[in-house]
Structure formats: structure tokens, C-alpha cells
Scaffold this active site. Structure first.
Site, PDB file in Angstrom:
ATOM      1  N   SER A 241     -16.437  24.280 -26.953  1.00  0.00           N
ATOM      2  CA  SER A 241     -17.655  23.685 -25.994  1.00  0.00           C
ATOM      3  C   SER A 241     -17.000  23.895 -24.525  1.00  0.00           C
ATOM      4  O   SER A 241     -17.836  24.040 -23.633  1.00  0.00           O
ATOM      5  CB  SER A 241     -17.280  22.145 -26.300  1.00  0.00           C
ATOM      6  OG  SER A 241     -15.709  21.732 -26.374  1.00  0.00           O
ATOM      7  N   HIS A 271     -15.797  22.539 -34.933  1.00  0.00           N
ATOM      8  CA  HIS A 271     -15.387  21.955 -33.971  1.00  0.00           C
ATOM      9  C   HIS A 271     -15.546  20.382 -33.871  1.00  0.00           C
ATOM     10  O   HIS A 271     -15.041  19.875 -34.828  1.00  0.00           O
ATOM     11  CB  HIS A 271     -16.110  22.878 -32.575  1.00  0.00           C
ATOM     12  CG  HIS A 271     -15.615  22.720 -31.243  1.00  0.00           C
ATOM     13  ND1 HIS A 271     -14.593  21.903 -31.028  1.00  0.00           N
ATOM     14  CD2 HIS A 271     -16.074  22.678 -29.938  1.00  0.00           C
ATOM     15  CE1 HIS A 271     -14.244  21.937 -29.531  1.00  0.00           C
ATOM     16  NE2 HIS A 271     -15.503  22.362 -29.089  1.00  0.00           N
ATOM     17  N   HIS A 318      -5.605  23.872 -36.572  1.00  0.00           N
ATOM     18  CA  HIS A 318      -6.401  24.005 -35.350  1.00  0.00           C
ATOM     19  C   HIS A 318      -5.879  25.525 -35.008  1.00  0.00           C
ATOM     20  O   HIS A 318      -4.888  26.057 -35.600  1.00  0.00           O
ATOM     21  CB  HIS A 318      -5.361  23.331 -34.410  1.00  0.00           C
ATOM     22  CG  HIS A 318      -6.253  23.139 -33.077  1.00  0.00           C
ATOM     23  ND1 HIS A 318      -5.850  23.879 -32.071  1.00  0.00           N
ATOM     24  CD2 HIS A 318      -6.946  22.089 -32.584  1.00  0.00           C
ATOM     25  CE1 HIS A 318      -6.586  23.395 -30.847  1.00  0.00           C
ATOM     26  NE2 HIS A 318      -7.303  22.312 -31.323  1.00  0.00           N
ATOM     27  N   ARG A 327      -3.432  13.606 -29.825  1.00  0.00           N
ATOM     28  CA  ARG A 327      -4.646  12.774 -29.913  1.00  0.00           C
ATOM     29  C   ARG A 327      -4.657  12.022 -31.091  1.00  0.00           C
ATOM     30  O   ARG A 327      -5.355  10.871 -31.100  1.00  0.00           O
ATOM     31  CB  ARG A 327      -5.861  13.698 -29.537  1.00  0.00           C
ATOM     32  CG  ARG A 327      -5.809  14.393 -28.138  1.00  0.00           C
ATOM     33  CD  ARG A 327      -6.803  15.259 -27.947  1.00  0.00           C
ATOM     34  NE  ARG A 327      -6.968  16.441 -29.081  1.00  0.00           N
ATOM     35  CZ  ARG A 327      -7.771  17.434 -29.393  1.00  0.00           C
ATOM     36  NH1 ARG A 327      -8.652  17.678 -28.352  1.00  0.00           N
ATOM     37  NH2 ARG A 327      -7.572  18.393 -30.226  1.00  0.00           N
ATOM     38  N   ASP A 373      -9.718  14.885 -34.811  1.00  0.00           N
ATOM     39  CA  ASP A 373     -10.898  14.396 -35.645  1.00  0.00           C
ATOM     40  C   ASP A 373     -10.419  13.654 -36.827  1.00  0.00           C
ATOM     41  O   ASP A 373     -11.243  12.801 -37.543  1.00  0.00           O
ATOM     42  CB  ASP A 373     -11.876  15.671 -35.977  1.00  0.00           C
ATOM     43  CG  ASP A 373     -12.282  16.156 -34.853  1.00  0.00           C
ATOM     44  OD1 ASP A 373     -12.744  15.286 -33.648  1.00  0.00           O
ATOM     45  OD2 ASP A 373     -12.266  17.447 -34.808  1.00  0.00           O
TER      46      ASP A 373
HETATM   47  N1  CMX Z   1      -8.596  23.222 -44.901  1.00  0.00           N
HETATM   48  C1  CMX Z   1      -8.840  24.565 -45.543  1.00  0.00           C
HETATM   49  N2  CMX Z   1      -8.405  25.835 -45.051  1.00  0.00           N
HETATM   50  C2  CMX Z   1      -8.264  25.915 -44.044  1.00  0.00           C
HETATM   51  C3  CMX Z   1      -7.968  24.627 -42.937  1.00  0.00           C
HETATM   52  C4  CMX Z   1      -8.181  23.339 -43.491  1.00  0.00           C
HETATM   53  N3  CMX Z   1      -8.193  22.376 -42.771  1.00  0.00           N
HETATM   54  N4  CMX Z   1      -7.489  25.301 -41.774  1.00  0.00           N
HETATM   55  C5  CMX Z   1      -7.571  26.472 -41.833  1.00  0.00           C
HETATM   56  N5  CMX Z   1      -8.028  26.989 -42.995  1.00  0.00           N
HETATM   57  C6  CMX Z   1      -8.083  28.447 -43.576  1.00  0.00           C
HETATM   58  C7  CMX Z   1      -9.075  28.970 -42.704  1.00  0.00           C
HETATM   59  O1  CMX Z   1     -10.569  28.706 -43.080  1.00  0.00           O
HETATM   60  C8  CMX Z   1      -8.855  30.663 -42.893  1.00  0.00           C
HETATM   61  O2  CMX Z   1      -9.261  30.906 -44.189  1.00  0.00           O
HETATM   62  P1  CMX Z   1      -9.687  32.440 -44.574  1.00  0.00           P
HETATM   63  O3  CMX Z   1      -8.527  33.205 -44.077  1.00  0.00           O
HETATM   64  O4  CMX Z   1     -10.105  32.185 -45.951  1.00  0.00           O
HETATM   65  O5  CMX Z   1     -10.915  32.582 -43.582  1.00  0.00           O
HETATM   66  C9  CMX Z   1      -7.301  30.287 -42.983  1.00  0.00           C
HETATM   67  O6  CMX Z   1      -6.726  29.150 -43.401  1.00  0.00           O
HETATM   68  C10 CMX Z   1      -6.392  30.733 -41.646  1.00  0.00           C
HETATM   69  O7  CMX Z   1      -7.001  29.997 -40.751  1.00  0.00           O
HETATM   70  P2  CMX Z   1      -6.001  29.596 -39.276  1.00  0.00           P
HETATM   71  O8  CMX Z   1      -5.714  30.722 -38.524  1.00  0.00           O
HETATM   72  O9  CMX Z   1      -4.989  28.615 -39.826  1.00  0.00           O
HETATM   73  O10 CMX Z   1      -7.100  28.480 -38.624  1.00  0.00           O
HETATM   74  P3  CMX Z   1      -8.253  28.896 -37.628  1.00  0.00           P
HETATM   75  O11 CMX Z   1      -7.745  29.283 -36.334  1.00  0.00           O
HETATM   76  O12 CMX Z   1      -8.843  30.072 -38.169  1.00  0.00           O
HETATM   77  O13 CMX Z   1      -9.244  27.650 -37.604  1.00  0.00           O
HETATM   78  C11 CMX Z   1      -9.854  25.527 -37.531  1.00  0.00           C
HETATM   79  C12 CMX Z   1      -9.141  26.624 -37.030  1.00  0.00           C
HETATM   80  C13 CMX Z   1      -9.705  24.339 -36.793  1.00  0.00           C
HETATM   81  C14 CMX Z   1     -11.501  26.206 -37.406  1.00  0.00           C
HETATM   82  C15 CMX Z   1      -9.520  25.383 -39.145  1.00  0.00           C
HETATM   83  O14 CMX Z   1      -8.025  25.068 -39.338  1.00  0.00           O
HETATM   84  C16 CMX Z   1     -10.599  24.427 -39.814  1.00  0.00           C
HETATM   85  O15 CMX Z   1     -11.499  24.705 -40.290  1.00  0.00           O
HETATM   86  N6  CMX Z   1     -10.021  23.164 -39.833  1.00  0.00           N
HETATM   87  C17 CMX Z   1     -11.092  22.081 -40.580  1.00  0.00           C
HETATM   88  C18 CMX Z   1     -12.260  21.756 -39.705  1.00  0.00           C
HETATM   89  C19 CMX Z   1     -11.600  20.953 -38.288  1.00  0.00           C
HETATM   90  O16 CMX Z   1     -10.646  20.071 -38.531  1.00  0.00           O
HETATM   91  N7  CMX Z   1     -12.127  21.191 -37.194  1.00  0.00           N
HETATM   92  C20 CMX Z   1     -11.718  20.491 -35.900  1.00  0.00           C
HETATM   93  C21 CMX Z   1     -10.813  21.258 -35.009  1.00  0.00           C
HETATM   94  C22 CMX Z   1     -10.582  20.226 -33.699  1.00  0.00           C
HETATM   95  C23 CMX Z   1     -11.974  20.425 -32.702  1.00  0.00           C
HETATM   96  O17 CMX Z   1     -12.056  21.704 -32.300  1.00  0.00           O
HETATM   97  O18 CMX Z   1     -12.568  19.523 -32.757  1.00  0.00           O
END
Ligand code: CMX
Length: 437
Positions: A241, A271, A318, A327, A373
Site C-alpha cells: 500500500s 496484505h 511477514h 502491533r 492482522d
Molecule cells: N502460512 C503458510 N505458508 C506461508 C505463510 C503462512 N502464514 N507465510 C509464508 N508462507 C509460505 C509462502 O507462501 C512461501 O511458500 P512457497 O515457497 O510455496 O511460495 C514460503 O512460505 C516462503 O515465504 P516467506 O518468504 O516466508 O514469505 P513472503 O515474504 O513470500 O510472504 C507474506 C510474506 C506475509 C505474504 C506471507 O507470510 C503470507 O502469505 N502470510 C499470510 C497472509 C498474511 O498474514 N498477510 C498479512 C501480512 C501483513 C500485512 O501486510 O498486512
């Protein structure tokens, strides 16, 4: 010119001089090299942006102008007998770089109350959408409809000097932030409360008035809103964002267009939409197991099932953070004071007890800890704001403070149009070949 605007301009002018000096002397110094993995995988870890309002440490979490969230809860002005910071104060801090006095915060509250009138055509635009439209789509649409009011856009088309950009961006910022609670509350009351709208109360602070227009008079809920709108405001510059707002603003699109772009990004489930996804996931868990308070063993099994279905556990992980998000902790502390017996709150805490070890054991998730979140939905449900589709709009109202303060800085510092270089996979393959020749 108001005194907040004067102070912002004086600080920004000083900063601009310093930046000129830094670029002159050190402009060719490399911050770091970029790897091929970074180019393919979301530019993670590349330092390629300057954002003045806040800085994220992967272990410690966010600091706003050097102040952590616990420090802000202590030091920012509050309403009389209140315990939570006023987001007006955080906005001042991000904009001016110093902690505000009570008078500064009252000035901002009063300015936003004065500018909060939303033109009728914006409500007409919202009304033209089917009521079933997701609240974030309604919110983005309404922000675009507000764009007719842009002072920047008007001044630009009439011809202004680059030196004046910041002034009009500042004015648009103040007006847009002032109007967002009314727009958001209108969307809420239209969708969930039979369009029984509630007029603003100009005597309340920005968050208190927002709670009032949503239809919540409970002082606990108003305190929650003050905390919520403070802690969601900013998370340095690279998140979707903030980055989208900054990027679109760099084309000199006005603050309304830029903020709408940021909100379109916030509406993504990885996000901002994650707050809606978290509470749905928890309620499904409660429903599937037939209990409001599933045991830790049951929760652990449920997490494993979610992962085995190839889904993410929302609220965990994250891109930058590597520890529990402060937070999340701030909301947990709030819940300990206000609603420790709420079964959904307790379930959030039980998930926190078991999820990190399971996520860590996958070996691929870089951060197994909860993010912002993971907690918010349980608190909102406790006070009766049960329509989780709306949660990301609350996040968006808060996020305006950070991304728009940053946009004021972008124009005051004369940041140019953003245009990183991209390459094709073919280019990368040729590059590797040449390296290995
Ligand atoms: N549950 C399951 N798998 C997860 C995970 C979770 N909470 N967090 C990361 N992973 C997975 C990723 O999907 C990725 O899988 P692949 O290799 O199969 O594609 C792997 O672990 C490595 O990811 P990462 O490097 O640890 O995380 P990223 O930097 O790529 O992504 C985020 C970060 C936040 C998008 C991810 O942790 C996620 O999807 N979390 C759940 C959604 C969420 O809570 N988002 C809110 C974030 C805060 C905000 O912006 O508001």
C-alpha cells in the site's frame, strides 16, 4: 499557512539540503548488490527507497521517527482520561518529525473536523454500486470520486512551479484524511445497517467521531479505534500500500489517485485483506470443531490441515519481520485489559501458542510469528463490529496517515518519477552465460 504546515515545510527544507549534500558527496556509493533471486522474488531486501515516516527493523518491529509502539502509547497525547494515543499525534510526528504537544494534536483534530464535509456526488457514486460490492471496492471507488476536490490536480493543470507541488499535496492530504472516516462509515452503515446513517460529531477526535459514525458509542471501542488507527498507519515504504501510493504519486498523480492505488493494493489477501481472512479462519475453526474455545491440540491439527490444503495460515508470516509484530503485542495488551475472557480472543492467544512451532517446522516459512492482522478481528468482534468484510477499510483509513504524510515528503523533497530497470528471463540467462564464460 497553518503552523503544522509551516513546521513541516521548515523541516523538509532542511532535509532537502542534507539530501542534496549526501547525493553530491556519496551519490555513487553502492548500498548493496542485487541478486538474481531478489529480481525474481519480489525484490525482497533491496534497499531502493527512502521513506521518512517510519523504519522497520526485522527483529524489533516498526519505529515511527525513532519511537517504538510501546513508546508511542506512552508519549503521544491522549484524550482526557484516555489511555490510547490519538492518531492525529502520530500523523504530526510522521510529518514534522517531532512529538506533538496537546495543542498540536487539537489543532489537527479541529482542522480535520472542519474539512470533513463529503460532497454529495461521492455518496451518489457509492449508491450506484450494488450493496453486495465488497467494502474495499466501495472505498476505492469513493476515494476516486473524491478526486474532483483535488487542489493539486487543479493547480497543476493551471500551471504551477515544481516548488509549489508540496503545498497542494499537503492541502489535499489534510482534506482527504479528514473525509475518509465519513466515507468509510457511510459504506458501513449502507451495507450493514439499512443505510441508517449517523451525522458526524465535530466535537469528537478523529477516531472517536469515526466510531460514533459507525454506530459505536462504547468508550472501550473508541479507545480501540484510537489504538487501531495509530498502529496500522505506517510500516516503512516498501509494503504494497505504501509503495503503490508512492509510485503512483511519483507520476504526479494527485493524492486521491495515489491513495486509491495504495488502497487497491491493501485490498489483497496477502496484505491488508488478511485481517478479514484471519477471523474467517478462526470462526471456521470454531465452527468445524463445534466449540468457541478449541484446545491447543485441536488448533494444532487445524493449522496442519490448512497447510496440507496448500493454503496460508492468515495473520502469520511477514516479508521483513522475523519476530512477533509489536502491533500484535499492542493489541494483545489491549485485550488483556479490556476483554481477557472473550473466547475468540483466547483462541487467538492459543493459536499464538502453537502456530509458530508448526510453521517453523515446515522449514520454508521465514517468519513463523504473528503479524498485525492476527489479532484485530477478535477485538472488533468483541465490541460488536462483526462484519469482517469491512475490516480492511478500517486498516485503509489508518494507512492514509502514513502513506499521505509520506507523499507530502516525496513532493517536498522533489523525488522524481520512479522507474526501476526491469529485464527479461532471456536477459538473465545471457547474463549468467557471460559470467560463466
Ligand atoms: N502460512 C503458510 N505458508 C506461508 C505463510 C503462512 N502464514 N507465510 C509464508 N508462507 C509460505 C509462502 O507462501 C512461501 O511458500 P512457497 O515457497 O510455496 O511460495 C514460503 O512460505 C516462503 O515465504 P516467506 O518468504 O516466508 O514469505 P513472503 O515474504 O513470500 O510472504 C507474506 C510474506 C506475509 C505474504 C506471507 O507470510 C503470507 O502469505 N502470510 C499470510 C497472509 C498474511 O498474514 N498477510 C498479512 C501480512 C501483513 C500485512 O501486510 O498486512
Amino acid at each position: 499557512m497553518g503552523f503544522v504546515k509551516d513546521r513541516f515545510k521548515a523541516t523538509a527544507d532542511q532535509q532537502l539540503l542534507e539530501i542534496k549534500g549526501i547525493i553530491e558527496k556519496h551519490g555513487n556509493t553502492k548500498l548493496e548488490d542485487v541478486t538474481i533471486a531478489q529480481a525474481f522474488q519480489g525484490m525482497r531486501g533491496i534497499t531502493g527507497l527512502v521513506t521518512e515516516t517510519s523504519l522497520l527493523d526485522s527483529n524489533e518491529g516498526i519505529r515511527f521517527r525513532g519511537f517504538s509502539i510501546p513508546e508511542l502509547r506512552d508519549k503521544l497525547p491522549k484524550i482526557e482520561n484516555g489511555n490510547e494515543p490519538l492518531p492525529e499525534g502520530l500523523f504530526y510526528l510522521m510529518l514534522v518529525g517531532e512529538l506533538p504537544s496537546h495543542e498540536d494534536v487539537e489543532h489537527i483534530s479541529a482542522t480535520w473536523a472542519r474539512r470533513s464535509h463529503v460532497p454529495n456526488h461521492v455518496f451518489d457514486v457509492i449508491e450506484a454500486l450494488p450493496v453486495s460490492t465488497h467494502p474495499m471496492t466501495q472505498f476505492c471507488t469513493a476515494v476516486l470520486a473524491l478526486q474532483t476536490e483535488s487542489k493539486f490536480s487543479k493547480a497543476y493543470s493551471e500551471g504551477i512551479s515544481k516548488k509549489e507541488y508540496w503545498d497542494y499535496v499537503y492541502e489535499d492530504t489534510m482534506t482527504l484524511i479528514a473525509r475518509l472516516p465519513r466515507v468509510a462509515a457511510y459504506i458501513y452503515r449502507r451495507k450493514y445497517k439499512n443505510s441508517e446513517h449517523i451525522q458526524p460529531d465535530g466535537l469528537l477526535d478523529w477516531s472517536g467521531n469515526f466510531a460514533h459514525m459507525l454506530g459505536f458509542e462504547d468508550e472501550g471501542f473508541k479507545e480501540l479505534m484510537r489504538l487501531y488507527l495509530t498502529i496500522h498507519a505506517d510500516h516503512e515504504g516498501g509494503n504494497v500500500s505504501a509503495h503503490a501510493t508512492h509510485l503512483v504519486g511519483s507520476a504526479l498523480s494527485d493524492p486521491y489517485l495515489s491513495f486509491a492505488a495504495g488502497m487497491a493494493g491493501l485490498a489483497g489477501p496477502l496484505h491488508g485483506l488478511a485481517n478479514q481472512e484471519v477471523i474467517r479462519w478462526i470462526e471456521e475453526l470454531q465452527e468445524n470443531l463445534g466449540t468457541q474455545e478449541p484446545s491447543k491440540e485441536q488448533i494444532a491439527e487445524y493449522i496442519k490441515t490448512t497447510l496440507s490444503q496448500g493454503k496460508v495460515v492468515p495473520g502469520y508470516g511477514h516479508a521483513v519481520l522475523r519476530k512477533t509484530d509489536p502491533r500484535f503485542t499492542a493489541q494483545m495488551e489491549f485485550a488483556k485489559t479490556h476483554c481477557p475472557e472473550n473466547p475468540t480472543v483466547k483462541t487467538v492467544w492459543n493459536v499464538y501458542d502453537v502456530a509458530p512451532a508448526i510453521l517453523e517446522a515446515t522449514g520454508k516459512i521465514k517468519n513463523p510469528w504473528p503479524n498485525v492482522d492476527a489479532h484485530s478481528g477478535a477485538l472488533l468482534k468483541h465490541y460488536g463490529l462483526v462484519e469482517e468484510d469491512f475490516y480492511t477499510v478500517l486498516f485503509g483509513v489508518s494507512r492514509a496517515l502514513g502513506v499521505l504524510a509520506s507523499l507530502c515528503w516525496d513532493r517536498a523533497l522533489n523525488f522524481p518519477i520512479e522507474r526501476p530497470k526491469s529485464v527479461t528471463t532471456e536477459w538473465v540467462k545471457n547474463f549468467i552465460e557471460k559470467q560463466n564464460a
